[in-house]
Design a protein around this motif. Sequence first.
Motif, PDB file in Angstrom:
ATOM      1  N   ARG A  68       0.826  -1.213   0.000  1.00 34.53           N
ATOM      2  CA  ARG A  68       0.000   0.000   0.000  1.00 34.53           C
ATOM      3  C   ARG A  68       0.858   1.261   0.000  1.00 34.53           C
ATOM      4  N   ILE A  69       1.966   1.219   0.726  1.00 34.61           N
ATOM      5  CA  ILE A  69       2.862   2.373   0.757  1.00 34.61           C
ATOM      6  C   ILE A  69       3.514   2.573  -0.611  1.00 34.61           C
ATOM      7  N   ALA A  70       3.998   1.488  -1.205  1.00 31.15           N
ATOM      8  CA  ALA A  70       4.677   1.581  -2.509  1.00 31.15           C
ATOM      9  C   ALA A  70       3.726   2.015  -3.617  1.00 31.15           C
ATOM     10  N   ALA A  71       2.434   1.708  -3.460  1.00 29.50           N
ATOM     11  CA  ALA A  71       1.456   2.045  -4.493  1.00 29.50           C
ATOM     12  C   ALA A  71       0.925   3.465  -4.365  1.00 29.50           C
ATOM     13  N   ASP A  72       1.238   4.132  -3.264  1.00 29.70           N
ATOM     14  CA  ASP A  72       0.732   5.482  -3.027  1.00 29.70           C
ATOM     15  C   ASP A  72       1.633   6.502  -3.730  1.00 29.70           C
TER      16      ASP A  72
END
Length: 216
Positions: A68-72
């Motif tokens: 989720r962090i990498a996709a933000d």
Amino acid sequence: MISVLLVDDQDLVRMGLRALIAGEETMRVAGEAADGLAAVAEARRLRPDVVLMDVRMPGIDGVEATRRIAADPDLAATRVVVLTTFEHDEYVVDGLRAGASGFLLKNTPPADLLTAIRTVHDGGALLAPSATRTLIREFTAASPRPLDPHPRIGDLTDREREVVGLVAQGMSNQEIAEHLVLSPATARTHVSRAMIKLSARDRAQLVVFAYRSGLA
């Protein structure tokens, strides 16, 4: 000043990491989180440079939190380092696939942990040590998955495909140059062009693309 978010469900682990980082003049602890959901929320609120991410936690685990962090897009500059207790932790490759810039064992010497934080902050990946190469090969062999080629893998030249495969073996630019009888500058150029074509944020993600595309 490198800002670091500490994510672990054990208070003592976070306390130890906080004390270590607090002793560094060039680093600061941006915040802490004890579970995956809180990690994502704190990352979005604090936008740290580096996240030290535990794997096994309540709620969502560290792999999903990393994803989720990498996709933000607002956290494009944030790098995640997965922390694990066991060398044969099956979550490590999943973490790399999710967008982590590397992984460390929790028993890593303090000086090496600090060096790792600086490395990923500077855009590097924690994939050079021979032990890491061995782990990646073992994880891949132990948990075979169907190929999922990168949609732009066909844009790579034959030489770039070869170079990406060597990166996936854990080779440095210098080692690639020696292996292919190239200058280090040429090897570096091939790696950089491959990363640009595949939109890889760092060498760790390039390794993931190589495995998923059958180049390693």
